[in-house]
Design an enzyme around this catalytic site. Structure first.
Site, mmCIF file in Angstrom:
data_model
loop_
_atom_site.group_PDB
_atom_site.id
_atom_site.type_symbol
_atom_site.label_atom_id
_atom_site.label_comp_id
_atom_site.label_asym_id
_atom_site.label_seq_id
_atom_site.Cartn_x
_atom_site.Cartn_y
_atom_site.Cartn_z
ATOM 1 N N THR A 93 0.849 -1.191 0.000
ATOM 2 C CA THR A 93 0.000 0.000 0.000
ATOM 3 C C THR A 93 0.885 1.241 0.000
ATOM 4 O OG1 THR A 93 -1.943 1.010 0.992
ATOM 5 C CG2 THR A 93 -0.383 0.028 2.525
ATOM 6 N N LYS A 138 3.552 1.243 -3.037
ATOM 7 C CA LYS A 138 3.058 0.947 -4.390
ATOM 8 C C LYS A 138 3.884 1.648 -5.462
ATOM 9 C CE LYS A 138 -1.856 1.066 -3.283
ATOM 10 N NZ LYS A 138 -3.177 1.430 -3.748
ATOM 11 N N ASP A 148 -5.608 -2.565 -8.649
ATOM 12 C CA ASP A 148 -6.497 -1.495 -8.172
ATOM 13 C C ASP A 148 -7.359 -0.904 -9.288
ATOM 14 O OD1 ASP A 148 -5.692 -1.415 -5.489
ATOM 15 O OD2 ASP A 148 -4.023 -0.066 -5.923
ATOM 16 N N GLY A 184 -9.843 14.803 -6.845
ATOM 17 C CA GLY A 184 -8.552 14.283 -6.392
ATOM 18 C C GLY A 184 -7.635 14.002 -7.561
ATOM 19 N N ALA A 185 -6.335 14.041 -7.282
ATOM 20 C CA ALA A 185 -5.345 13.721 -8.333
ATOM 21 C C ALA A 185 -4.146 13.010 -7.706
ATOM 22 C CB ALA A 185 -4.913 14.995 -9.051
ATOM 23 N N GLY A 220 -2.584 9.184 -6.004
ATOM 24 C CA GLY A 220 -2.316 7.875 -6.616
ATOM 25 C C GLY A 220 -3.573 7.170 -7.082
ATOM 26 N N ALA A 221 -4.586 7.119 -6.229
ATOM 27 C CA ALA A 221 -5.813 6.381 -6.574
ATOM 28 C C ALA A 221 -6.558 7.089 -7.711
ATOM 29 C CB ALA A 221 -6.707 6.252 -5.347
ATOM 30 N N TYR A 260 -14.152 3.660 2.310
ATOM 31 C CA TYR A 260 -15.137 2.649 2.731
ATOM 32 C C TYR A 260 -15.311 2.624 4.246
ATOM 33 C CZ TYR A 260 -10.752 0.139 3.253
ATOM 34 O OH TYR A 260 -9.456 -0.208 3.596
ATOM 35 N N GLY A 288 -16.214 2.620 -1.336
ATOM 36 C CA GLY A 288 -15.070 1.942 -1.951
ATOM 37 C C GLY A 288 -14.848 0.500 -1.529
HETATM 38 P P1 NDP Z 1 -2.979 10.382 -2.076
HETATM 39 O O1 NDP Z 1 -2.353 10.859 -0.816
HETATM 40 O O2 NDP Z 1 -2.137 9.935 -3.205
HETATM 41 O O3 NDP Z 1 -3.966 11.552 -2.634
HETATM 42 C C1 NDP Z 1 -4.765 12.299 -1.761
HETATM 43 C C2 NDP Z 1 -5.696 13.207 -2.549
HETATM 44 O O4 NDP Z 1 -6.540 13.882 -1.614
HETATM 45 C C3 NDP Z 1 -4.968 14.293 -3.340
HETATM 46 O O5 NDP Z 1 -5.710 14.592 -4.493
HETATM 47 C C4 NDP Z 1 -4.998 15.461 -2.354
HETATM 48 O O6 NDP Z 1 -4.910 16.728 -2.973
HETATM 49 C C5 NDP Z 1 -6.373 15.292 -1.754
HETATM 50 N N1 NDP Z 1 -6.442 15.920 -0.431
HETATM 51 C C6 NDP Z 1 -5.834 15.516 0.697
HETATM 52 N N2 NDP Z 1 -6.130 16.341 1.713
HETATM 53 C C7 NDP Z 1 -6.934 17.309 1.194
HETATM 54 C C8 NDP Z 1 -7.565 18.467 1.737
HETATM 55 N N3 NDP Z 1 -7.437 18.802 3.028
HETATM 56 N N4 NDP Z 1 -8.345 19.218 0.928
HETATM 57 C C9 NDP Z 1 -8.498 18.884 -0.378
HETATM 58 N N5 NDP Z 1 -7.913 17.810 -0.957
HETATM 59 C C10 NDP Z 1 -7.148 17.030 -0.171
HETATM 60 O O7 NDP Z 1 -3.991 9.222 -1.610
HETATM 61 P P2 NDP Z 1 -4.606 8.014 -2.485
HETATM 62 O O8 NDP Z 1 -4.802 8.515 -3.854
HETATM 63 O O9 NDP Z 1 -3.833 6.793 -2.261
HETATM 64 O O10 NDP Z 1 -6.026 7.798 -1.758
HETATM 65 C C11 NDP Z 1 -7.096 8.687 -1.976
HETATM 66 C C12 NDP Z 1 -8.344 8.148 -1.283
HETATM 67 O O11 NDP Z 1 -8.751 6.916 -1.865
HETATM 68 C C13 NDP Z 1 -8.150 7.868 0.218
HETATM 69 O O12 NDP Z 1 -9.303 8.267 0.898
HETATM 70 C C14 NDP Z 1 -7.993 6.370 0.282
HETATM 71 O O13 NDP Z 1 -8.456 5.875 1.520
HETATM 72 C C15 NDP Z 1 -8.914 5.931 -0.857
HETATM 73 N N6 NDP Z 1 -8.509 4.628 -1.422
HETATM 74 C C16 NDP Z 1 -9.418 3.612 -1.394
HETATM 75 C C17 NDP Z 1 -9.082 2.374 -1.895
HETATM 76 C C18 NDP Z 1 -10.080 1.269 -1.845
HETATM 77 O O14 NDP Z 1 -9.702 0.106 -2.045
HETATM 78 N N7 NDP Z 1 -11.341 1.556 -1.618
HETATM 79 C C19 NDP Z 1 -7.766 2.117 -2.478
HETATM 80 C C20 NDP Z 1 -6.892 3.282 -2.505
HETATM 81 C C21 NDP Z 1 -7.270 4.485 -1.976
HETATM 82 P P3 NDP Z 1 -3.466 17.415 -3.289
HETATM 83 O O15 NDP Z 1 -3.005 16.781 -4.580
HETATM 84 O O16 NDP Z 1 -3.777 18.841 -3.426
HETATM 85 O O17 NDP Z 1 -2.576 17.087 -2.132
#
Ligand code: NDP
Length: 277
Positions: A43, A47, A102, A128-129, A131-132, A220, A241
């Site tokens: 994770t 990853k 994923d 969002g932008a 990893g996921a 989730y 999720g």
């Molecule tokens: P990352 O840390 O790579 O990305 C986080 C994202 O959230 C970025 O776009 C970030 O914006 C945004 N963000 C974080 N804090 C804030 C804030 N305070 N205000 C606005 N935007 C914010 O995480 P992942 O991509 O790995 O995960 C994203 C979500 O997906 C998580 O909630 C994770 O739990 C969920 N997930 C679920 C899975 C599943 O199996 N159901 C698998 C993988 C992830 P910025 O770019 O500006 O920092």
């Protein structure tokens, strides 16, 4: 989820969780290889790091830029086969192959949860932008969605993601603002909603005015984020999720075992574990 699946497949394996410091990922993978592990799941942040560490990378994992599943392979009769699919006495030279389960899981979950046939031509607002979001957006482009609105706190990251999608020769129309018309699907791929004090990941006025047809939150736990609750109250179809988590795991088990994953059993185990139901 994995142990329930493993038991149902009658494999004498155990799925265990380990905390690994990113600096020690390489040694950890080498150690697991030396101990004849069947495979690994990784994770964040592992990853992304694993892309550079595995011996062989599946082209799709390379495309998504993330490896969440490693299969240990050994040579048998001149061919590389998963260690989990040979007798322990046959394991000789071992290599690692990295996969990403994923990206397919998100599409499978969306289609199943919303009872939707395909995403072709759909209009999507992706929040969002990270990893996921990245693998989701690239995968949605592959599904030939019609339009994608990419919204992120750090706007440049959304634009970078858009540029990557365009590099894949995708025909999808990309925008970086809120759509003026309702959309077929909104996906929350930000981490907003994990903590009770988090603000909504979306502009509430937009949500209220446009009432999108479907709202998917990758989170989730909690089962219903404040965002999903708002959307449900507005009459949108909602899903969390959990299906994404389930299907990435089911596919990983298939890669290790070469057998069809017992999805129903894995889902039940997941529901018990995550929600206690
Ligand atoms: P990352 O840390 O790579 O990305 C986080 C994202 O959230 C970025 O776009 C970030 O914006 C945004 N963000 C974080 N804090 C804030 C804030 N305070 N205000 C606005 N935007 C914010 O995480 P992942 O991509 O790995 O995960 C994203 C979500 O997906 C998580 O909630 C994770 O739990 C969920 N997930 C679920 C899975 C599943 O199996 N159901 C698998 C993988 C992830 P910025 O770019 O500006 O920092």
């Amino acid at each position: 989820m994995q142990n329930a699946g493993i038991e149902a497949l009658k494999n004498n394996w155990r799925y265990l969780a380990f905390d690994v410091h990113p600096d020690q990922l390489r040694q950890t993978i080498d150690g697991a290889k030396a101990m004849n592990f069947i495979g690994l799941n990784l994770t964040v942040p592992h990853k992304l790091l694993a892309v550079e560490i595995v011996d062989i990378i599946d082209p799709r994992a390379k495309k998504w830029g993330a490896v969440n599943t490693i299969v240990f392979e050994t040579r048998k009769s001149g061919k590389w086969v998963p260690v989990g699919q040979v007798d322990a006495t046959e394991i000789a030279e071992v290599r690692t192959r990295g996969f990403n389960t994923d990206a397919d899981a998100i599409v499978q979950s969306i289609l199943e949860d919303f009872r939707w046939n395909n995403l072709r031509g759909a209009s999507v607002l992706l929040l969002g932008a990270g990893g996921a979001a990245r693998s989701c957006a690239l995968r949605l482009a592959e599904e030939k969605v019609g339009t994608m609105h990419l919204i992120n706190r750090t706007r440049e990251k959304a634009q970078q993601l858009g540029a990557e999608i365009k590099k894949e020769n995708s025909k999808v129309s990309l925008f970086y603002d809120y759509p003026v018309t309702p959309v077929d699907l909104v996906i929350n791929a930000t981490s907003l909603g994990l903590k009770p004090e988090d603000s909504l990941p979306i502009e509430l006025d937009w949500l209220k005015a446009k009432k999108p047809k479907r709202v998917y939150d990758m989170i989730y736990r909690p089962a219903e984020t404040p965002f999903l609750k708002q959307a449900r109250k507005l009459g949108c179809k909602t899903a969390n999720g959990l299906g994404m988590l389930l299907y990435q795991g089911a596919r990983a088990l298939e890669l290790w075992s070469g057998k069809k994953a017992p999805v129903k059993i894995m889902r039940e185990a997941l529901l018990r574990e995550v929600y206690g139901v």
